[in-house]
Design an enzyme around this catalytic site. Structure first.
Site, mmCIF file in Angstrom:
data_model
loop_
_atom_site.group_PDB
_atom_site.id
_atom_site.type_symbol
_atom_site.label_atom_id
_atom_site.label_comp_id
_atom_site.label_asym_id
_atom_site.label_seq_id
_atom_site.Cartn_x
_atom_site.Cartn_y
_atom_site.Cartn_z
ATOM 1 N N GLY A 62 24.042 12.038 -29.342
ATOM 2 C CA GLY A 62 23.529 12.656 -28.120
ATOM 3 C C GLY A 62 24.105 11.977 -26.888
ATOM 4 O O GLY A 62 24.344 12.618 -25.863
ATOM 5 N N ALA A 63 24.360 10.678 -27.017
ATOM 6 C CA ALA A 63 24.911 9.945 -25.874
ATOM 7 C C ALA A 63 26.289 10.472 -25.513
ATOM 8 O O ALA A 63 26.686 10.461 -24.346
ATOM 9 C CB ALA A 63 24.962 8.452 -26.183
ATOM 10 N N GLY A 107 0.835 -1.197 0.000
ATOM 11 C CA GLY A 107 0.000 0.000 0.000
ATOM 12 C C GLY A 107 0.869 1.245 0.000
ATOM 13 O O GLY A 107 2.041 1.216 -0.394
ATOM 14 N N GLY A 108 0.296 2.326 0.493
ATOM 15 C CA GLY A 108 1.026 3.590 0.536
ATOM 16 C C GLY A 108 2.300 3.496 1.356
ATOM 17 O O GLY A 108 3.197 4.345 1.213
#
Ligand code: HXC
Length: 519
Positions: free
Chosen positions: A406-407, A171-172
């Protein structure tokens, strides 16, 4: 009551608190292959250093018959101690009391250690083993969680926060560990998910086991939620001790320097021939790392997640460093969504805690394809770029082989404030690889050649022309984008000297409230 009786009462109460939820529940815990909260703390901390807080706290709920069901400590053991002589704060959820579920008072206990850790400037380690919100307490439990979350957020980048998951975390409740810097899961007894198998089945119809939904393998390999998977709890706790040895106590301290018995000028002849003749052949970047770092000791993080990039801590000349290296052995070391996220978060951690970053580059580019584009590689790749460009710790880069497109820019290039950028003679720094470049630049000419032999020769000739021009480090060095081209066997010495040279650097960047990293 006489004073001696009062002392006896105290001793008895302490004894009672140490029994947690009672002998039967402790036996059940052991039968599941799990330790109790106190047993875990004993292994985690230096012997005899633990000082417990709030042992006498009990919950304040009368509803659902809880009024006469109270346990000392209320399901979480909190306090402080030392690891290798340095102060740490700790909380360990005690599954033997109400399944380690979180009540209002339970949360207050955790908040107390977090607040004090922040004042003192010491790490917090949380050991999670809990059934989540204490159902009988309703919103008070939820408020308790939110109090902890807020502290996790405020402490982020100020003190190291480490979470161990040694049981349920559902859960949370998963969000407190998720807000911390590192998550260690034990291989067999732990699981984490926002929504468990039953609700998943009801809502989506998917039939899936606890293990397959949120077990350690899932989070170690697929989601990347877990940074470390330990065979058992003891290994996990010892791993946390080791992890802390690389880290400063807080963001105002330097990471701890240790005596270095591995000569800093040690040459590694093997590195001169580690790059295969054929630049498409793989090799293991970890072999390079082991040669470079002190005593070949490398603490890998996310070892089985996004294996096309390798990250972890080591020491160089006794100084802790964060190492980032593209891994040619896996997907040719390409950058994809997972690899970008993995490395970006690590770089930001190092930057927050003054740990220099050493980057080893061998990257063919970003992974193409609709899967990556639909998944948002643009934003995720930008995260990595942002993390490098924003980091103001010393950044030393060595380009071993490929550094394309770009790398190239992303991987701690000079223009992203790389402090010292070296390249090996085998480096290839260009917009793209020779075959891709020739296809684009000469595709028309190539398609007009009908004879296959002539065509192949023409392509080979064009590729050679391109390779001679760009597939080397000299073109980049000519412009000063590479500070020096170094002999691979000298790399250890050159990195250490570079780290020492720039250790005092100050490059804070412009004033702002905070940046807006592409999340
Ligand atoms: C109160 C709880 C509890 C809970 C377990 N117990 N979870 N008590 N609140 N959330 C108690 C049980 O009643 C039992 O008490 C003891 O702990 C041990 O539980 P068992 O079920 O016997 O253990 P086991 O079979 O190992 O199963 C463990 C478990 C299961 C899988 C965790 O207990 C379970 O499903 N619990 C509920 C989980 C849950 O739904 N929690 C709320 C999630 S939502 P006795 O007295 O018999 O020993 C949530 C929201 C957080 O947490 C939001 C944050 C923002």
């Amino acid at each position: 009551m006489k004073s001696q009786e009062k002392v006896k009462q105290l001793i008895d109460l302490r004894e009672k608190a140490r029994e947690g939820g009672g002998k039967k529940r402790i036996e059940d815990q052991h039968a599941k292959g799990k330790m109790t909260a106190r047993e875990r703390i004993e292994i985690l901390l230096d012997e005899g250093s633990f000082e417990e807080f709030d042992m006498f706290v009990t919950h304040r709920t009368e509803d659902f018959g809880l009024g006469d069901k109270k346990y000392l400590s209320d399901g979480v053991v909190t306090g402080h101690g030392t690891i290798d002589g340095r102060v740490v704060y700790v909380f360990a959820q005690d599954f033997t009391i109400f399944g380690g579920s979180l009540s209002e008072t339970f949360a207050l206990k955790i908040c107390k250690v977090m607040d004090q850790a922040m004042k003192v400037g010491a790490p917090v380690i949380g050991i999670n083993d809990s059934g989540g919100a204490r159902i009988q307490e309703g919103v008070r439990s939820l408020a308790g969680y939110a109090e902890i979350f807020e502290r996790n957020i405020l402490a982020s980048g100020v003190i190291p926060q480490i979470s161990a998951i040694f049981g349920p975390c559902a859960g949370g409740a998963v969000y407190s560990p998720a807000l911390t810097d590192f998550i260690v899961m034990s291989a067999r007894s732990s699981y984490m998910f926002v929504t468990g198998p039953k609700v998943t089945k009801t809502v989506t119809g998917e039939d899936i086991s606890t293990e397959n939904l949120g077990g350690s393998q899932v989070h170690g390999t697929k989601s990347g939620v877990a940074h470390f998977i330990a065979d058992d709890e003891e290994e996990g706790l010892l791993l946390i001790r080791k992890l802390l040895s690389y880290l400063p106590q807080n963001n105002l301290e330097e990471p701890p320097l240790v005596e270095c018995n591995d000569p800093i000028e040690r040459q590694a002849d093997e590195l001169n021939s580690i790059i295969p003749e054929n630049s498409n052949q793989p090799y293991d970047i970890k072999d390079v790392i082991y040669h470079l770092v002190d005593d070949g000791e490398f603490m890998e993080i996310h070892a089985v997640y996004a294996r096309n990039i390798v990250i972890g801590f080591a020491r160089m000349g006794g100084m802790p460093v964060g190492i980032v290296g593209n891994q040619p052995n896996f997907l040719a070391g390409v950058l994809d969504i997972d690899a970008s996220r993995k490395a970006a978060r690590f770089i930001r951690f190092c930057d927050a805690f003054n740990i220099p970053i050493v980057t080893l580059v061998d990257v063919p580019g970003f992974l193409p394809g609709s899967g990556q584009e639909y998944g948002g590689i643009i934003v995720h790749g930008a995260k990595l770029m942002f993390a490098y460009g924003e980091a103001s710790v010393p950044k030393i880069t060595v380009t071993l082989r490929k550094s394309y497109g770009g790398a190239h820019c992303v991987m701690s290039s000079k223009q992203l404030r790389g402090d010292i950028n070296y390249a090996w003679p085998s480096a290839e720094i260009a917009v793209m690889g020779p075959s891709g470049a020739v296809e684009i630049l000469d595709g028309k000419d190539i398609s007009e050649i009908k004879d296959p032999v002539k065509k192949a020769n023409y392509i080979a000739e064009k590729e050679k022309e391109y390779r001679d021009k760009f597939a080397n480090p000299y073109e980049a060095a000519r412009y000063g984008y590479i500070d020096d081209i170094i002999e691979p066997r000298n790399t250890r010495f050159r990195i250490i000297r570079a780290l020492r040279t720039v250790a005092t650097k100050k490059d804070p960047g412009p004033m702002k409230k905070h940046s807006n990293i592409p999340l």
